[in-house]
Structure formats: C-alpha cells, structure tokens
Design a protein around this motif. Structure first.
Motif, PDB file in Angstrom:
ATOM      1  N   ARG A 126      74.576  30.031  50.387  1.00  0.00           N
ATOM      2  CA  ARG A 126      75.479  29.895  49.241  1.00  0.00           C
ATOM      3  C   ARG A 126      76.190  31.216  48.957  1.00  0.00           C
ATOM      4  NH1 ARG A 126      74.841  30.892  43.980  1.00  0.00           N
ATOM      5  NH2 ARG A 126      72.622  31.304  44.238  1.00  0.00           N
ATOM      6  N   GLN A 127      75.454  32.337  49.088  1.00  0.00           N
ATOM      7  CA  GLN A 127      76.078  33.646  48.905  1.00  0.00           C
ATOM      8  C   GLN A 127      77.115  33.916  49.992  1.00  0.00           C
ATOM      9  OE1 GLN A 127      72.220  35.719  48.862  1.00  0.00           O
ATOM     10  NE2 GLN A 127      72.801  36.599  46.899  1.00  0.00           N
ATOM     11  N   ARG A 128      76.765  33.572  51.222  1.00  0.00           N
ATOM     12  CA  ARG A 128      77.700  33.791  52.327  1.00  0.00           C
ATOM     13  C   ARG A 128      78.955  32.949  52.154  1.00  0.00           C
ATOM     14  NH1 ARG A 128      73.917  34.085  57.799  1.00  0.00           N
ATOM     15  NH2 ARG A 128      72.405  35.585  57.000  1.00  0.00           N
ATOM     16  N   ALA A 129      78.742  31.694  51.746  1.00  0.00           N
ATOM     17  CA  ALA A 129      79.902  30.820  51.563  1.00  0.00           C
ATOM     18  C   ALA A 129      80.820  31.360  50.476  1.00  0.00           C
ATOM     19  CB  ALA A 129      79.431  29.410  51.214  1.00  0.00           C
ATOM     20  N   THR A 130      80.232  31.774  49.365  1.00  0.00           N
ATOM     21  CA  THR A 130      81.038  32.322  48.266  1.00  0.00           C
ATOM     22  C   THR A 130      81.813  33.546  48.722  1.00  0.00           C
ATOM     23  OG1 THR A 130      79.405  31.532  46.654  1.00  0.00           O
ATOM     24  CG2 THR A 130      80.944  33.236  45.920  1.00  0.00           C
ATOM     25  N   ALA A 131      81.124  34.452  49.447  1.00  0.00           N
ATOM     26  CA  ALA A 131      81.772  35.683  49.898  1.00  0.00           C
ATOM     27  C   ALA A 131      82.889  35.389  50.889  1.00  0.00           C
ATOM     28  CB  ALA A 131      80.742  36.614  50.520  1.00  0.00           C
ATOM     29  N   MET A 132      82.641  34.484  51.825  1.00  0.00           N
ATOM     30  CA  MET A 132      83.655  34.200  52.846  1.00  0.00           C
ATOM     31  C   MET A 132      84.850  33.442  52.280  1.00  0.00           C
ATOM     32  SD  MET A 132      81.558  33.392  56.337  1.00  0.00           S
ATOM     33  CE  MET A 132      80.890  34.780  57.264  1.00  0.00           C
ATOM     34  N   ILE A 133      84.599  32.532  51.359  1.00  0.00           N
ATOM     35  CA  ILE A 133      85.725  31.833  50.721  1.00  0.00           C
ATOM     36  C   ILE A 133      86.556  32.816  49.903  1.00  0.00           C
ATOM     37  CG2 ILE A 133      86.313  30.116  48.960  1.00  0.00           C
ATOM     38  CD1 ILE A 133      83.874  28.497  49.937  1.00  0.00           C
ATOM     39  N   ALA A 134      85.856  33.707  49.168  1.00  0.00           N
ATOM     40  CA  ALA A 134      86.574  34.726  48.401  1.00  0.00           C
ATOM     41  C   ALA A 134      87.371  35.638  49.331  1.00  0.00           C
ATOM     42  CB  ALA A 134      85.587  35.543  47.576  1.00  0.00           C
TER      43      ALA A 134
END
Length: 762
Positions: free
Chosen positions: A71-79
């Motif tokens: 979830r952290q990776r997804a948030t960071a990559m989408i951002a």
C-alpha cells in the motif's frame, strides 16, 4: 567515514566500498523490463525521441525508494507518476520564457525540497519529480501545439503507470511479501552482527577497528528492526487483528531485539573473561558456538525470504555440547585444586559459566525462531513460543501536514534551510546554463540538485561519489560510443548497463553512478546524435554542478554539526540515563516485575539515540577541518557512551537470574550517585558548561568488593561438602558477582565520560 580512518585518501576509497549484502538481481531485471518495453516500442515504431519521455517517466518512478508494504509502494508510485507528469506539464508551459522559467524553477524546487519534512518516501518522490522538471525544462522545451503537449504528457503518464502496474503486480497474490523480506533482512544483519561478536578475541591489535565495525553492525540491526516494526504496523494495524502469519512475524521481529541484547551482554562477558588466563582454555569452543549461531541466523534469513522450512541446526547443537563438556572438565580441575589458590580462578570460572549459559540461551532462542519459520512455511499454528503475548509496536502520533509545515517554516529548521538553499543553487545553475547557452547545461543543474544535502558532510560525500563516478563512467561511455556503431547493439549495451547499475544500487552509490553514466550517454546517442563529445560534456557539467553544490552547502545558511552535536549528545546521555534508572530500579526493588516492557522501550530509545549520535559524529568528520574542532574527545565520548549502554544491557539481561534475596547495602547510594553524575553531564552538554567534580564513586565500590570477597571466601569453604548443591551462598555469588563486575565497568565508563566532557567544554 569511520572513526579510525581520517586520512583523505582513506576517506576517498571508502566512498567506493561495497556495502554488505548481495546484488539486487530482481531489481535489475525489473528495471531492464521497465525500460526495455518503451525503448523497444520506440525503436520499432521509429519514434525513439518520443519514447524517451515514457522511458524517463518509467525509470524515475521505478527509482522511488520505498521499503514498506504494498500500500505504501502503491501510494508512492502513484504520487510519483502524477508528480512527474505535472512537472513535465509545468516545465513545458514556462520553458519558452526565461523570465518565467527562473522564478518557476525556484518555487518548484523549494516546494519539493520541503517535502522531505514528511519522511524518506516523500523526499524520494520529490527528488525524482524535481529531476523530471529540470530535464523537461531543458530537453523538451519546444512544443508546436497543444495536441503535442497533451500527447507528451500522456506518454509521461503512461510510462509511470507502466512501472507502477509492473512493480505492484503481485500485490493481490502475496500482500505480506514486503514484511517477510524485511524480516529476512533483519535476520541477515543480525547474522553479520553475531559473526562480528565471534571475532572479538581475534583482533587484539585492532580492537578499536573491530569495535567500530561491531557498533556500526549493531546500529544497522536496530535500524532494520525499527523498519520491520513500521512495515508490520502498516500491514496489520488497519485490520481488526493480525492473522496467524502476522502474529508469527511479530514474534520473529521482537525476538531480534532479545538476541541483540543477549549478544551485547555476551560481548561484555567476553571482555571480562579474556583478561584471565582461563579464557584461553575455552576460547576455541566459545568462538565456534558464536560462529555457528551466526550461520544459523543466516540460514533462517534465507528460509524466511524464500518461504521454506528452517534448516537443521545440528552443527550449532554439537558446538554447544563441546563447549559444555570442556567447561565441565575445566570446572572439575579448578575446584579440585587447593582452596587457598582458588579465589582468582573461581571468579573467572563463574564468568565462563555465565558465558556458557548465555550461549545456551542464545541457541535456544534460535531454535525457537527456527520452529516459527517452519510453522510460517507450512501455514500452521505450532507449539512454539510464537503464541506468547507480544504487544504490537506502538504507533507514533502524527502531526497534520499543515502543522508540520508551520512548525518547520523557520530558519531554525534544518530542512527549511536546506529547501531554500537547494532552490537558490538550482535556480542559479539553471540561470547560468540558460544565459551562457551551454550545450546540455541542465546536467549542471541536475548534479547540483542531486548532490546538495541538508549537511555539508552529506553534500561532500555525494559530490565526490557522483563526480568521480561520472568521470570514470564518462570514459567508459566515450569508449562505447566509439566502439559500438550499431543502434541495436547500443540499445543492448544500454539495457545491460542499467541492469547491472540497478542491481548494485543498494551496495554502492559510486558504482551505480559509474554504470549509470555510460548508460545515459548511450541512450542520448540512441534517441539523438551526440557522439563521444556527449561524454566530455557530461564530465565537465558534473564537475561544475559539484562545485556549485559544495559552495552552496558551505556558504548558504550552514548549520555545522559542531554546533548541533552537543544537543544530540545531551539527548543521548539522557536516554541512556533513563535506561539505567529503570534497570537499577529492578535490582533495588526485585519484587516489582512489571518493568520489563519499560526496560525494552527505554533500551530501544537509548539504542536509537546512540545510533543518531554516531551518525552526527560521522557527519562532523566529513566537515572542513577548521570547522570540526578537536575530534578525538568526540570519538572517545561516543565509544564510552556505547560501552555504558552495553554494561546496562548486561545488567538488564542478568535480571532474569536475580532473585534479590541478597542485596548490596551500598547499591542504592552508588546508583543515586551515578544518576546524579549523568544528569550533571547531560546538563553540561546542554548548557556548554564544565561538569561538576566527580563524587567519591570508588568508596561505594570498595564496600561492594569487600562483600564479594566475603561471599567468595564463604563459598570456597563450603565446596568440600556442597560441591554440586545450590546453597544460598552459591546463589548469592552467582547473582552478585556479575552485578559487581558491571558496576565496576559502569563507574569506569562514567569517569572517562566526565573527563572527556570537561575537555570538550574547555
């Protein structure tokens, strides 16, 4: 830079040393696939220049540094995907007008620089978006119409989306993989830590060098442990409760802390035992057990990472049996000697017995963790201690985004000063490149942007690594351009360089730059003609950007570590003092057994502050010599603070065997005096004043020593009739001898700390 190597050449060579670990082959393959697809599509469709936009976006998003839950990776990559696209759009809109591009550059870099207030992930995302802005401003500056701009922004968005989808493809299948991997990394760093413990007696001539390596390994384990707790919290605290695997991983994480404490106490015992001649009789067996423990922990790490059953630990058990056998032989020999000659040997024999007991408990802990690893691989609830009650890691209270920004929007904030410095230097580099119309002048801006860090030490280190790496990589790139003429062959070389660069990125930033530079030179020759001169420009631009970064760090609002170090040392001393007070309270009031959680919490806090102080000292050593001041007292103070922490940890471990039935009358007065001295030392650091004279600590120790001698004499008198019987005298000897020994070491460490702080305040 280590404490022991302050030579310029030694410091330079250290910048190119590999960190412990293995190449991240999976990361290299992922990067290869991420970049290979857009490049391949561009070559096949004859749109190599346009595909460069998607390739850059895909590459930058893939370089976002996130070690955490999906979830952290997804948030960071989408951002990051949205950020690079937005930066591309803004840069494209302002690039045609210098009067608009320069103030926009300042605002963009200043705002992204402030993003580091919100943690490492935000800082990583802000860095790659800043890089995209600088490149887009210079490289893709002209657009014929709105449709072209929309098309190029779409390519940018597509590249970032491609990386995000590829990187997170296994999310639904194995959502707990990040937690498994980070726990495996913890056990690997723990294995390195234990392996260093086995080398303690092998480095009598290089003890200081060994000690620095050991302390650095300890800091690495503590940092990995903190990361593992954070990842576990992120994955499972949003649920009503952790599942079976979550509970098992939590036990493995918390057991790391216990093993670290056991090893720290073991090193203290080894330091004491090695001073006596009896130690040589068991040295080989002790070293073998520690080495086998390190190997066992390494195998556990591999089993956790691969999801396999834990390996058999027969070698560890056999080495432990050999140690116990040799100890029993030695014990019989010593106790059969005449009583009058036993006093010294008896004390050493007790210590060797405690070392053996400590290693036995360490082996039992490893066996318990091995059972848990097997249970995890089989997906079952075993009969191990994994079911014991361990509280989830506490979550720190988080400030709101506005509160954090408001609290740091001041010159007192290091990160605010850095964001302002970064914006000014980057804007200056961009202005010079534009006014002088330098070919590929944006490389100057990029080097300054990447090299400039919040402190001068970090800036100088990154600058050296980047500039020297660029020079070496530029030479390689020039050679490849001259030798490889075919576009397909150049593309293959580019992808191979990227694969190797991304694989070694976590091991060496310098090697990463050496490999990345020729990759960029080849990429530019693939999408546009440039020839070998591109390599020359890259080298000189990197030199210019590095000089700008160093000048900015030195001249613009510097906050030298020498000015900040006293406050950090005060926090460190107070954290260790709080830890000591809680441990000694358990000795003074053994009937209260509710302090275990408090001890663990205070121990972890003291360990973190020790690591922070060590990092601050490392930054100090990287600053200019005329700014550093006298370094030797700082080095000495750091070593003895860590020694104090180790002594207190040894006392905390000894609490398991402490009944409190026999008490030293002088213990409370000695403890109160130690607390008073440490509080005064912390105040002296905070206020910049000399500490008060030391009270008579030795008088309390002398009284304790006399009581220990009386206990030993009484025990030797009863050995003939009570050889193997646990008498009250024997219990008192076993409980009080280690306590007396550690109090001796603590008093000595405090004396040195007092002397050093007095020197620093002069």
């Amino acid at each position: 830079m280590s404490f022991t190597d302050k030579r310029p050449l030694g410091w330079l060579l250290q910048q190119f040393q590999l960190q412990p670990g293995k190449p991240a082959i999976a990361s290299g393959l992922r990067s290869l696939f991420i970049l290979g697809v857009p490049i391949g599509i561009g070559i096949i469709t004859n749109h190599a220049a346009e595909s460069a936009i998607a390739t850059m976006a895909a590459w930058f998003v893939g370089m976002v540094n996130v070690d955490g839950a999906y979830r952290q990776r997804a948030t960071a990559m989408i951002a990051a995907t949205i950020g690079v696209t937005l930066m591309f759009l803004i840069a494209s809109l302002v690039s045609s007008h210098l009067w608009l591009a320069i103030p926009t550059t300042f605002l963009v870099i200043f705002i992204t620089g402030l993003a580091s207030l919100y943690g490492n992930v935000a800082a990583s995302v802000s860095l790659i978006t800043s890089i995209m802005f600088v490149i887009a401003l210079a490289k893709f500056a002209s657009f014929s119409n709105l449709s072209t701009l929309i098309q190029h922004c779409g390519l940018c968005l597509a590249g970032g989306t491609w990386t995000t989808v590829l990187s997170l493809g296994l999310w639904v299948v194995r959502p707990d993989v990040p937690a498994m991997q980070i726990v495996a990394n913890c056990y690997l760093s723990l294995s390195n830590f234990v392996d260093l413990a086995s080398q303690r007696a092998l480095n009598p001539k290089n003890h200081q060098q060994w000690e620095q390596r050991f302390l650095q390994a300890q800091d690495t384990v503590i940092q990995n442990l903190t990361s593992a707790r954070s990842v576990w919290t992120t994955i499972w605290t949003r649920q009503k409760g952790a599942n079976l695997r979550g509970n098992q991983l939590l036990v493995l994480i918390e057991d790391i802390n216990q093993i670290v404490n056991s090893v720290i106490a073991l090193i203290e015992l080894l330091a004491i035992a090695s001073e006596h001649q009896l130690f040589s009789r068991l040295e080989k067996e002790i070293q073998q057990v520690i080495q086998q423990s390190a190997i066992a922990l390494q195998m556990l790490s591999q089993a956790i990472a691969k999801g396999k059953n834990s390996p058999h630990l027969g070698d560890l058990d056999r080495s432990l049996e050999a140690l116990e056998h040799q100890r029993q032989v030695l014990r019989s020999q010593i106790l059969n000697q005449t009583i009058n000659s036993q006093t010294d040997n008896y004390s050493a024999l007790l210590n060797l017995g405690k070392i053996t007991a400590s290693l036995t408990k360490l082996a039992e802990q490893i066996h318990t963790d091995a059972e848990i690893v097997t249970d995890i691989s089989l997906g079952k609830q075993g009969n191990s201690n994994a079911q014991r009650d361990i509280s989830p890691p506490a979550q720190a209270e988080r400030s709101t985004i506005i509160d954090t920004l408001r609290n740091n929007f001041t010159f007192d904030s290091v990160l605010f000063r850095h964001a302002l410095r970064l914006a000014l230097i980057t804007t200056l580099a961009e202005l010079l490149a534009s006014l002088l119309q330098l070919p590929r002048g944006y490389w100057i801006t990029l080097t300054a942007l990447v090299a400039l860090k919040p402190n001068f030490g970090g800036t100088s280190q990154t600058t050296v690594q980047r500039v020297v790496g660029t020079i070496l990589g530029g030479i390689i790139g020039i050679a490849l351009v001259l030798l490889v003429k075919n576009s397909l062959a150049s593309a293959v070389c580019f992808l191979l360089l990227v694969f190797v660069a991304m694989s070694v990125r976590s091991l060496s930033y310098s090697l990463f730059i050496i490999l990345l530079t020729p990759a960029i030179i080849l990429l530019l020759n693939i999408i546009s003609a440039g020839g070998w001169k591109v390599g020359i420009l890259r080298i000189f631009d990197s030199l210019a950007g590095g000089v700008l970064a160093l000048l900015g760090s030195y001249l613009l609002f510097p906050r030298w570590e020498r000015q900040q170090l006293p406050a950090q040392l005060e926090k460190t001393i107070r954290a260790n003092l709080a830890y000591f007070q809680q441990v000694i309270a358990n000795y003074l009031h053994p009937e209260h057994n509710a302090f275990a959680d408090s001890i663990n919490m205070l121990r972890h806090q003291a360990a973190l502050e020790n690591a922070n102080a060590n990092a601050a000292a490392q930054r100090l050593f990287s600053e200019p010599r005329h700014i550093q001041g006298e370094i030797e007292p700082v080095m000495t103070l750091m070593i003895y603070i860590r020694g104090f922490f180790s002594s207190v940890t040894t006392l905390a471990e000894h609490l398991r065997e402490f009944s409190g039935e026999y008490q030293f009358p002088e213990l409370k007065r000695l403890a109160d005096t130690i607390v008073q001295v440490l509080e005064n030392l912390a105040d002296a650091q905070g206020l910049g004043q000399p500490p008060q004279p030391l009270p008579a600590l030795d008088s309390y120790l002398e009284a304790i020593h006399k009581q220990i001698e009386q206990l030993h004499t009484a025990r030797l008198s009863e050995i003939a009739t009570n050889f193997n019987t646990l008498t009250p005298t024997l219990q008192a000897v076993q409980e009080q001898t280690p306590l007396s020994t550690e109090l001796d070491r603590i008093v000595n460490e405090i004396k040195v700390m007092h002397c050093v702080i007095a020197r620093l305040q002069e």
